[in-house]
Write a protein that holds these residues in place. Sequence first.
Motif, PDB file in Angstrom:
ATOM      1  N   ASP A  11      75.315 -10.870  21.645  1.00 15.90           N
ATOM      2  CA  ASP A  11      74.988  -9.703  20.807  1.00 15.90           C
ATOM      3  C   ASP A  11      74.936  -8.375  21.556  1.00 15.90           C
ATOM      4  OD1 ASP A  11      74.906 -11.328  18.608  1.00 15.90           O
ATOM      5  OD2 ASP A  11      72.727 -11.520  18.565  1.00 15.90           O
ATOM      6  N   LEU A  12      75.684  -8.247  22.637  1.00 20.54           N
ATOM      7  CA  LEU A  12      75.764  -6.953  23.311  1.00 20.54           C
ATOM      8  C   LEU A  12      76.650  -6.009  22.512  1.00 20.54           C
ATOM      9  CD1 LEU A  12      76.224  -7.965  27.062  1.00 20.54           C
ATOM     10  CD2 LEU A  12      74.208  -6.906  26.039  1.00 20.54           C
ATOM     11  N   PRO A  13      76.362  -4.701  22.541  1.00 20.46           N
ATOM     12  CA  PRO A  13      77.241  -3.741  21.861  1.00 20.46           C
ATOM     13  C   PRO A  13      78.663  -3.829  22.411  1.00 20.46           C
ATOM     14  CG  PRO A  13      75.198  -2.690  22.560  1.00 20.46           C
ATOM     15  CD  PRO A  13      75.206  -4.045  23.196  1.00 20.46           C
ATOM     16  N   ARG A  14      79.630  -3.647  21.531  1.00 26.72           N
ATOM     17  CA  ARG A  14      81.031  -3.727  21.944  1.00 26.72           C
ATOM     18  C   ARG A  14      81.343  -2.748  23.072  1.00 26.72           C
ATOM     19  NH1 ARG A  14      85.404  -5.980  19.856  1.00 26.72           N
ATOM     20  NH2 ARG A  14      84.260  -6.595  17.987  1.00 26.72           N
ATOM     21  N   LEU A 116      68.453 -16.435  23.647  1.00 28.33           N
ATOM     22  CA  LEU A 116      69.428 -16.194  22.588  1.00 28.33           C
ATOM     23  C   LEU A 116      69.532 -14.703  22.308  1.00 28.33           C
ATOM     24  CD1 LEU A 116      67.128 -15.651  20.317  1.00 28.33           C
ATOM     25  CD2 LEU A 116      67.454 -18.042  19.746  1.00 28.33           C
ATOM     26  N   THR A 117      70.476 -14.340  21.494  1.00 24.80           N
ATOM     27  CA  THR A 117      70.811 -12.972  21.151  1.00 24.80           C
ATOM     28  C   THR A 117      70.773 -12.089  22.414  1.00 24.80           C
ATOM     29  OG1 THR A 117      70.457 -11.158  19.557  1.00 24.80           O
ATOM     30  CG2 THR A 117      68.489 -12.365  20.284  1.00 24.80           C
ATOM     31  N   VAL A 118      70.169 -10.908  22.360  1.00 24.65           N
ATOM     32  CA  VAL A 118      70.243 -10.007  23.506  1.00 24.65           C
ATOM     33  C   VAL A 118      69.376 -10.483  24.674  1.00 24.65           C
ATOM     34  CG1 VAL A 118      70.004  -7.609  24.250  1.00 24.65           C
ATOM     35  CG2 VAL A 118      70.831  -8.094  21.983  1.00 24.65           C
ATOM     36  N   GLY A 119      68.467 -11.438  24.449  1.00 26.46           N
ATOM     37  CA  GLY A 119      67.780 -12.067  25.573  1.00 26.46           C
ATOM     38  C   GLY A 119      68.774 -12.779  26.467  1.00 26.46           C
ATOM     39  N   HIS A 120      69.780 -13.324  25.859  1.00 28.97           N
ATOM     40  CA  HIS A 120      70.928 -13.911  26.549  1.00 28.97           C
ATOM     41  C   HIS A 120      71.839 -12.796  27.077  1.00 28.97           C
ATOM     42  CE1 HIS A 120      75.070 -15.902  25.315  1.00 28.97           C
ATOM     43  NE2 HIS A 120      75.009 -15.749  26.614  1.00 28.97           N
ATOM     44  N   ILE A 255      68.654   0.484  24.455  1.00 26.31           N
ATOM     45  CA  ILE A 255      69.989   0.078  24.022  1.00 26.31           C
ATOM     46  C   ILE A 255      69.869  -0.589  22.651  1.00 26.31           C
ATOM     47  CG2 ILE A 255      71.987  -1.378  24.501  1.00 26.31           C
ATOM     48  CD1 ILE A 255      71.368  -1.137  27.458  1.00 26.31           C
ATOM     49  N   GLU A 256      70.599  -0.047  21.685  1.00 27.73           N
ATOM     50  CA  GLU A 256      70.581  -0.592  20.330  1.00 27.73           C
ATOM     51  C   GLU A 256      71.780  -1.510  20.117  1.00 27.73           C
ATOM     52  OE1 GLU A 256      69.466   2.374  17.193  1.00 27.73           O
ATOM     53  OE2 GLU A 256      69.758   3.765  18.861  1.00 27.73           O
ATOM     54  N   SER A 257      71.535  -2.605  19.391  1.00 28.43           N
ATOM     55  CA  SER A 257      72.605  -3.560  19.149  1.00 28.43           C
ATOM     56  C   SER A 257      72.407  -4.235  17.799  1.00 28.43           C
ATOM     57  CB  SER A 257      72.638  -4.610  20.264  1.00 28.43           C
ATOM     58  OG  SER A 257      73.738  -5.479  20.105  1.00 28.43           O
ATOM     59  N   LYS A 258      73.485  -4.772  17.275  1.00 29.25           N
ATOM     60  CA  LYS A 258      73.442  -5.538  16.035  1.00 29.25           C
ATOM     61  C   LYS A 258      73.661  -7.016  16.347  1.00 29.25           C
ATOM     62  CE  LYS A 258      72.869  -2.602  12.605  1.00 29.25           C
ATOM     63  NZ  LYS A 258      71.798  -2.762  11.600  1.00 29.25           N
ATOM     64  N   ALA A 259      72.873  -7.884  15.722  1.00 37.83           N
ATOM     65  CA  ALA A 259      73.072  -9.320  15.896  1.00 37.83           C
ATOM     66  C   ALA A 259      74.375  -9.743  15.228  1.00 37.83           C
ATOM     67  CB  ALA A 259      71.908 -10.094  15.303  1.00 37.83           C
ATOM     68  N   THR A 262      76.406 -15.635  14.293  1.00 38.18           N
ATOM     69  CA  THR A 262      75.701 -16.865  14.663  1.00 38.18           C
ATOM     70  C   THR A 262      74.199 -16.705  14.497  1.00 38.18           C
ATOM     71  OG1 THR A 262      77.444 -17.414  16.252  1.00 38.18           O
ATOM     72  CG2 THR A 262      75.346 -18.563  16.480  1.00 38.18           C
ATOM     73  N   ILE A 263      73.655 -15.610  14.983  1.00 40.19           N
ATOM     74  CA  ILE A 263      72.231 -15.349  14.854  1.00 40.19           C
ATOM     75  C   ILE A 263      71.872 -15.075  13.397  1.00 40.19           C
ATOM     76  CG2 ILE A 263      70.334 -13.856  15.585  1.00 40.19           C
ATOM     77  CD1 ILE A 263      71.488 -15.672  17.798  1.00 40.19           C
ATOM     78  N   PHE A 264      72.707 -14.301  12.709  1.00 40.21           N
ATOM     79  CA  PHE A 264      72.439 -13.945  11.308  1.00 40.21           C
ATOM     80  C   PHE A 264      72.358 -15.179  10.424  1.00 40.21           C
ATOM     81  CE2 PHE A 264      73.551 -12.557   7.033  1.00 40.21           C
ATOM     82  CZ  PHE A 264      72.774 -11.419   6.883  1.00 40.21           C
TER      83      PHE A 264
END
Length: 279
Positions: A11-14, A116-120, A255-259, A262-264
């Motif tokens: 889930d890192l920003p592109r 998981l998600t940005v923790g990953h 840093i802002e990101s969208k899930a 998979t997470i959603f």
Amino acid sequence: MIKITTDSTCDLPRSLLEQHDITVIPLGIVKAGRLYQDGVDIRIEDIAAHVDAGGDITTTNAVNIADYEDVFRRMTERYDAVIHINIGMQFSSCHQNAKLAAEEVPEVYVVDSSNLTVGHGMLVLAAAEAAAAGKSVSEILDLVEDMIPRVETSFVLDRLDYMKKGGRCSAVTALGANLLKLHPCVEVIGGKMSVTKKYRGSMEKVVGDYVRERLTGRTDIDTRRIFLVDTCRTPGLREAAKASLEADGCFQEIIESKAGCTIFCHCGPDTLGIIFLRK
């Protein structure tokens, strides 16, 4: 040169993925009997529209061994080594599959993020920054292993129907939470998800309370960077969380990101989390 690869669960920003040349391998998403690739030919808006229309919850498929091996072989033709960082093995069989694939390809190192998600994703970004700085494989692996137990990942959920449909909570629990306007706070602890608190009230109020309580009075936080990740579609929720972070004022970078899909699939819309390192 060392190549960093990961899965679509990071889930890192592109913009960061492209900046650091991080290769992302998509997980599978099954919607209405058809297989899609997370972030390639399906988006979270597609899943939300499907569920809102009464469709069954979408399910997820781990990356298979053959797909991992294909990517690893292509990358090792161009790079001296590949470091692949997976979503935690308690959440998916991706890690086990990647390990098996790596046994067939020399100079591939697979790491279980236990998150998981940005923790990953936080680990992926740190590894990519270290690779760009010329660090060796062993130095990068040591860096990531040191970070793993210090990543603090938590999020609050607006609704539980996605988790209920996905078999991660009972219908009774979901109904009770909805009737009482309860919003669970889920935290990743020891590589597993645990409910650590339940907030009551509107999601607008919950978001502010959650962010303040995660940060207030803490002296153990590495203040260099914090991630704000969400699936919000209700106007103002993400903005309220960011305002709380800015008001706290201790982080050098937000840093802002969208899930991703998979997470959603498991948390649904209007979920929001903050992720940072402890010292």
